[in-house]
Design a protein around this motif. Structure first.
Motif, PDB file in Angstrom:
ATOM      1  N   THR A 417     -10.577 -25.733  16.748  1.00  0.00           N
ATOM      2  CA  THR A 417      -9.552 -24.696  16.896  1.00  0.00           C
ATOM      3  C   THR A 417      -8.387 -25.126  17.768  1.00  0.00           C
ATOM      4  OG1 THR A 417     -10.776 -23.739  18.776  1.00  0.00           O
ATOM      5  CG2 THR A 417     -11.245 -22.850  16.573  1.00  0.00           C
ATOM      6  N   SER A 418      -8.304 -26.378  18.188  1.00  0.00           N
ATOM      7  CA  SER A 418      -7.221 -26.784  19.083  1.00  0.00           C
ATOM      8  C   SER A 418      -6.895 -28.253  18.860  1.00  0.00           C
ATOM      9  CB  SER A 418      -7.606 -26.554  20.546  1.00  0.00           C
ATOM     10  OG  SER A 418      -8.705 -27.356  20.917  1.00  0.00           O
ATOM     11  N   GLU A 443      -4.482 -23.886   4.707  1.00  0.00           N
ATOM     12  CA  GLU A 443      -5.046 -22.564   4.475  1.00  0.00           C
ATOM     13  C   GLU A 443      -3.977 -21.490   4.431  1.00  0.00           C
ATOM     14  OE1 GLU A 443      -8.160 -22.088   3.811  1.00  0.00           O
ATOM     15  OE2 GLU A 443      -8.728 -24.174   4.123  1.00  0.00           O
ATOM     16  N   ASP A 444      -2.820 -21.738   5.032  1.00  0.00           N
ATOM     17  CA  ASP A 444      -1.761 -20.741   5.114  1.00  0.00           C
ATOM     18  C   ASP A 444      -0.430 -21.477   5.114  1.00  0.00           C
ATOM     19  OD1 ASP A 444      -0.163 -18.598   5.469  1.00  0.00           O
ATOM     20  OD2 ASP A 444      -0.978 -17.968   7.399  1.00  0.00           O
ATOM     21  N   GLU A 445       0.448 -21.146   4.151  1.00  0.00           N
ATOM     22  CA  GLU A 445       1.730 -21.818   4.049  1.00  0.00           C
ATOM     23  C   GLU A 445       2.750 -21.300   5.059  1.00  0.00           C
ATOM     24  OE1 GLU A 445       2.308 -24.368   2.275  1.00  0.00           O
ATOM     25  OE2 GLU A 445       0.354 -24.393   1.299  1.00  0.00           O
ATOM     26  N   THR A 446       2.402 -20.310   5.864  1.00  0.00           N
ATOM     27  CA  THR A 446       3.346 -19.767   6.836  1.00  0.00           C
ATOM     28  C   THR A 446       3.663 -20.808   7.896  1.00  0.00           C
ATOM     29  OG1 THR A 446       2.428 -17.563   6.482  1.00  0.00           O
ATOM     30  CG2 THR A 446       3.766 -17.898   8.462  1.00  0.00           C
ATOM     31  N   LEU A 447       4.947 -20.993   8.150  1.00  0.00           N
ATOM     32  CA  LEU A 447       5.389 -21.965   9.140  1.00  0.00           C
ATOM     33  C   LEU A 447       5.369 -21.325  10.522  1.00  0.00           C
ATOM     34  CD1 LEU A 447       6.360 -24.905   9.053  1.00  0.00           C
ATOM     35  CD2 LEU A 447       8.706 -24.047   9.100  1.00  0.00           C
ATOM     36  N   ILE A 448       4.746 -22.000  11.482  1.00  0.00           N
ATOM     37  CA  ILE A 448       4.589 -21.477  12.840  1.00  0.00           C
ATOM     38  C   ILE A 448       5.460 -22.305  13.781  1.00  0.00           C
ATOM     39  CG2 ILE A 448       2.938 -20.977  14.686  1.00  0.00           C
ATOM     40  CD1 ILE A 448       0.769 -20.827  12.546  1.00  0.00           C
ATOM     41  N   TYR A 449       6.157 -21.614  14.690  1.00  0.00           N
ATOM     42  CA  TYR A 449       7.073 -22.268  15.625  1.00  0.00           C
ATOM     43  C   TYR A 449       6.522 -22.165  17.044  1.00  0.00           C
ATOM     44  CZ  TYR A 449      10.388 -21.601  11.770  1.00  0.00           C
ATOM     45  OH  TYR A 449      11.005 -21.596  10.551  1.00  0.00           O
ATOM     46  N   VAL A 465      -7.198 -23.175  12.516  1.00  0.00           N
ATOM     47  CA  VAL A 465      -8.237 -22.857  11.532  1.00  0.00           C
ATOM     48  C   VAL A 465      -9.200 -24.031  11.446  1.00  0.00           C
ATOM     49  CG1 VAL A 465      -8.691 -22.257   9.128  1.00  0.00           C
ATOM     50  CG2 VAL A 465      -6.614 -21.439  10.254  1.00  0.00           C
ATOM     51  N   PRO A 466     -10.484 -23.823  11.616  1.00  0.00           N
ATOM     52  CA  PRO A 466     -11.436 -24.933  11.518  1.00  0.00           C
ATOM     53  C   PRO A 466     -11.453 -25.534  10.113  1.00  0.00           C
ATOM     54  CG  PRO A 466     -12.427 -23.014  12.589  1.00  0.00           C
ATOM     55  CD  PRO A 466     -11.136 -22.562  12.018  1.00  0.00           C
ATOM     56  N   GLY A 467     -11.585 -26.854  10.069  1.00  0.00           N
ATOM     57  CA  GLY A 467     -11.716 -27.549   8.806  1.00  0.00           C
ATOM     58  C   GLY A 467     -10.481 -27.486   7.920  1.00  0.00           C
ATOM     59  N   ALA A 468      -9.284 -27.427   8.503  1.00  0.00           N
ATOM     60  CA  ALA A 468      -8.043 -27.329   7.736  1.00  0.00           C
ATOM     61  C   ALA A 468      -7.157 -28.537   8.023  1.00  0.00           C
ATOM     62  CB  ALA A 468      -7.296 -26.041   8.068  1.00  0.00           C
ATOM     63  N   PRO A 501     -14.618 -29.232  11.348  1.00  0.00           N
ATOM     64  CA  PRO A 501     -15.230 -28.053  10.722  1.00  0.00           C
ATOM     65  C   PRO A 501     -15.903 -27.177  11.760  1.00  0.00           C
ATOM     66  CG  PRO A 501     -16.503 -30.041  10.260  1.00  0.00           C
ATOM     67  CD  PRO A 501     -15.233 -30.495  10.921  1.00  0.00           C
ATOM     68  N   ALA A 502     -16.052 -25.931  11.438  1.00  0.00           N
ATOM     69  CA  ALA A 502     -16.676 -24.976  12.350  1.00  0.00           C
ATOM     70  C   ALA A 502     -18.135 -25.351  12.575  1.00  0.00           C
ATOM     71  CB  ALA A 502     -16.564 -23.564  11.785  1.00  0.00           C
ATOM     72  N   ALA A 503     -18.611 -25.095  13.798  1.00  0.00           N
ATOM     73  CA  ALA A 503     -19.999 -25.388  14.137  1.00  0.00           C
ATOM     74  C   ALA A 503     -20.922 -24.555  13.276  1.00  0.00           C
ATOM     75  CB  ALA A 503     -20.249 -25.090  15.619  1.00  0.00           C
TER      76      ALA A 503
END
Length: 636
Positions: A417-418, A443-449, A465-468, A501-503
């Protein structure tokens, strides 16, 4: 010599006519009739002088240029009710004299631009009963001036080449019934002065745009060709947009209204003109205020209701209509999107909703937060450009070839997650006010600033997002050349990384299972201990009850009411007593004839009483003569 000549003529005729067909040579025209012959393809030995060729009701699947090569005299070609799915380019290229082409009842799905090339004098084209979903805009170009009848009924058409159809001055009949057409462009039939029949039955038309063509039906004397119009079976929306059609007064047609609910099911021509009404626009919701950072995307939304559906427009702060451009895009649903905002985009925007019943407006305030400007710095070393760089910025930057010695961007210490973003200080000559990190995931095409101070060279990304898979770009924001210019941005680099990936949840599940097992085990031990303790108490109580009976049972006597005890009588061995008698007086006298029986009876009763009541009360009993130890009364 007659027989050889006759044989020669018969042989030449047999060679000219295909074996399964029938050929008729009437005067100077040759007809080849091959209908209902079970043909899988066009016979290759058809006489090239044929004028009429009938190939209906066969199993032909495809047509190509060799099928009709050199048949320049063919006038009538019938290919109805076959299984044709494909027409090759210029399959009719040599049919320059063709007047009538019947392709109805086949399985055509599409007509390409070259499928009908060649018949420049075609007058009748029948394409009904196919599965056509698309017709190329140039499919009819070779016979626009000569075509008189066009039948496209019973297909799956949503759109037809309106530009080509509208340029057919000789067109008399146009059949578009039983398709999926939901709209007619305004003026689609304006140039069809010879059109006498237009069939739009059973489509999906909710409204019809005004067209002078439709007025011919009621004024036969003034019209060169009175129009027979059929548009029944459409879901007509009877509002003010169809008032012009209602005024044509065509009582011979049976069209009905599908909406609004108050007019649904009523005959179109029977509805009074006053009931063809519309509702003015009403803006239901819109963006009130919007604050964005300079260089970011701004999305202004506006939604309106009305009958008919309102048309949406936007007016900018400079009182000019906002249209689609490289920086802004207005959508039909009322959304205005500005890709890269600058200080000149700030201000009040007006959303305008219009329909034939009126218009409505709403104001939206856009504020652009300017990035800090450091003193009198200039844009030297910076390259003006948009700060909204998407995940593909890496490819664009490589194409420009301007990264030279820019420091690379690295993402390390990646967890589920980081991730830690690190970059170098860059060239000292380049002024940097702050850094901007842009990233998105698969997983998400939204651009984050993310905005980072210029003094920092590390940034920890959280809540990933885990595993992305992630694409990340780092930009340096520098001073603009002038106060009205956009903030200059310089791409420092991009990186691609993937989160872990998530535990798995099996550890937590094992902990829960182990805890439940321990709980069940401890509970079982406690229950077993309690059972053992209870059994021990029962055994001990039974032993104590047996030890409290040191009595000897003597004669059994009947209960009396204080009188002298009667002498027991000997009963016959097999004669039962007349009725049950109650026995309670058991003493410790001499052993008599009933002593053994009474003792066994007392022991059995003691064990029974102990098991039911928990113990035997009393230690013994004396006779009637005043003993202080007694037994409970029982019935023998």
């Amino acid at each position: 010599m007659a027989p050889p000549v006759l044989l020669l003529l018969l042989a030449s005729g047999a060679a000219a006519c295909p074996l399964p067909c029938v050929c008729q040579n009437l005067s100077e025209s040759l007809s080849t009739l091959c209908a209902h012959r079970g043909l899988l393809f066009v016979p290759p030995n058809v006489d090239r002088r044929t004028v009429e060729l009938r190939l209906a009701d066969n199993f032909i699947q495809a047509l190509g240029p060799p099928d009709f090569r050199n048949m320049t005299g063919l006038v009538d070609l019938t290919l109805s009710r076959n299984a044709i799915t494909r027409i090759g380019a210029r399959a009719f290229g040599d049919l320059e004299s063709l007047r009538s082409l019947h392709l109805d009842g086949n399985r055509l799905v599409e007509l390409g631009a070259g499928s009908l090339r060649g018949p420049v004098n075609l007058q009748h084209l029948i394409l009904s009963g196919n599965q056509l979903g698309r017709i190329s805009p140039g499919a009819f170009d070779d016979f626009l001036d000569s075509l008189e009848d066009l039948d496209l009924s019973y297909n799956n058409l949503r759109q037809v080449p309106w530009a080509g159809i509208g340029a057919m001055p000789a067109l008399h009949t146009l059949n578009l019934d039983h398709n999926l057409i939901d709209a007619l462009p305004p003026g689609a039939f304006a140039q069809l002065s010879q059109l006498s029949r237009l069939d739009l039955t059973s489509n999906r038309l909710a409204t019809l745009a005004p067209d002078p063509l439709f007025s011919r039906g009621r004024d036969a004397e003034a019209s060169p060709a009175p129009l027979v119009l059929s548009f029944s079976g459409n879901p007509l929306h009877c509002n003010c947009e169809l008032l012009w059609l209602r005024r044509l007064a065509r009582p011979d047609d049976l069209e009905t209204c599908a909406s609004p609910p108050g007019l649904a099911g009523r005959y179109f021509w029977a509805v009074p003109e006053g009931e063809f009404s519309c509702e003015p626009p009403l803006i239901a919701r819109h963006t009130q205020r919007l604050w964005v950072l300079e260089g970011q995307r701004a999305t202004l939304r506006c939604r309106a209701l009305g009958d008919p559906v309102p048309t949406m427009h936007w007016v900018g702060p400079d009182d000019r209509l906002v249209g689609n451009s490289s920086r802004a895009r207005a959508f039909p649903n009322g959304t205005l999107e500005i890709g890269v905002t600058g200080s000149g985009d700030a201000g009040g925007y007006t959303c305008i909703a219009t329909n034939p019943a009126g218009e409505a407006t709403a104001r939206v305030e856009l504020r652009v937060l300017a990035l800090p400007h450091g003193g009198n710095g200039s844009a030297e070393g910076g390259r003006p450009g948009p700060s909204d760089i998407a995940a593909s910025a890496r490819t664009a930057a490589e194409g420009e070839g301007t990264l030279e010695s820019e420091p690379a961007v690295q993402v390390t210490e990646v967890t589920a997650t980081s991730g830690l973003v690190s970059w170098g200080p860059g060239r000292p000559a380049d002024p940097v006010w702050m850094f901007q990190i842009q990233y998105n995931s698969s997983e998400d095409e939204t651009l984050i600033y993310r905005i980072v101070p210029a003094s920092s060279h590390h940034f920890l990304l959280k809540h990933l997002v885990p595993g992305a898979d992630y694409d990340l770009c780092l930009l340096a924001l520098s001073p603009a050349a002038g106060p009205s210019d956009l903030t200059a941005t310089r791409l420092l680099g991009c990186a691609h990384f993937s989160t872990l990936p998530a535990a798995p949840l099996c550890h937590a599940l094992q902990a829960h299972v182990l805890g439940g097992t321990l709980t069940v085990a401890v509970g079982g031990v406690l229950v077993a201990a309690l059972l053992v303790f209870t059994v021990a108490l029962l055994v001990r109580g039974r032993g104590a009850g047996n030890g409290r009976l040191p009595l000897k049972l003597s004669h059994v006597q009947s209960q009396t009411n204080g009188g002298p005890s009667p002498t027991p009588k000997a009963h016959p061995p097999r004669s039962p007593p007349p009725r049950p008698q109650r026995s309670c007086s058991l003493d410790l006298g001499d052993a008599g004839g009933c002593y053994g029986y009474a003792r066994r009876l007392g022991g059995a009763w003691a064990r029974r009483s102990h098991s039911v009541h928990g113990g035997l009360l009393g230690a013994g009993c004396r006779g009637v003569g005043g003993s202080t130890e007694q037994l409970e009364e029982s019935v023998v």
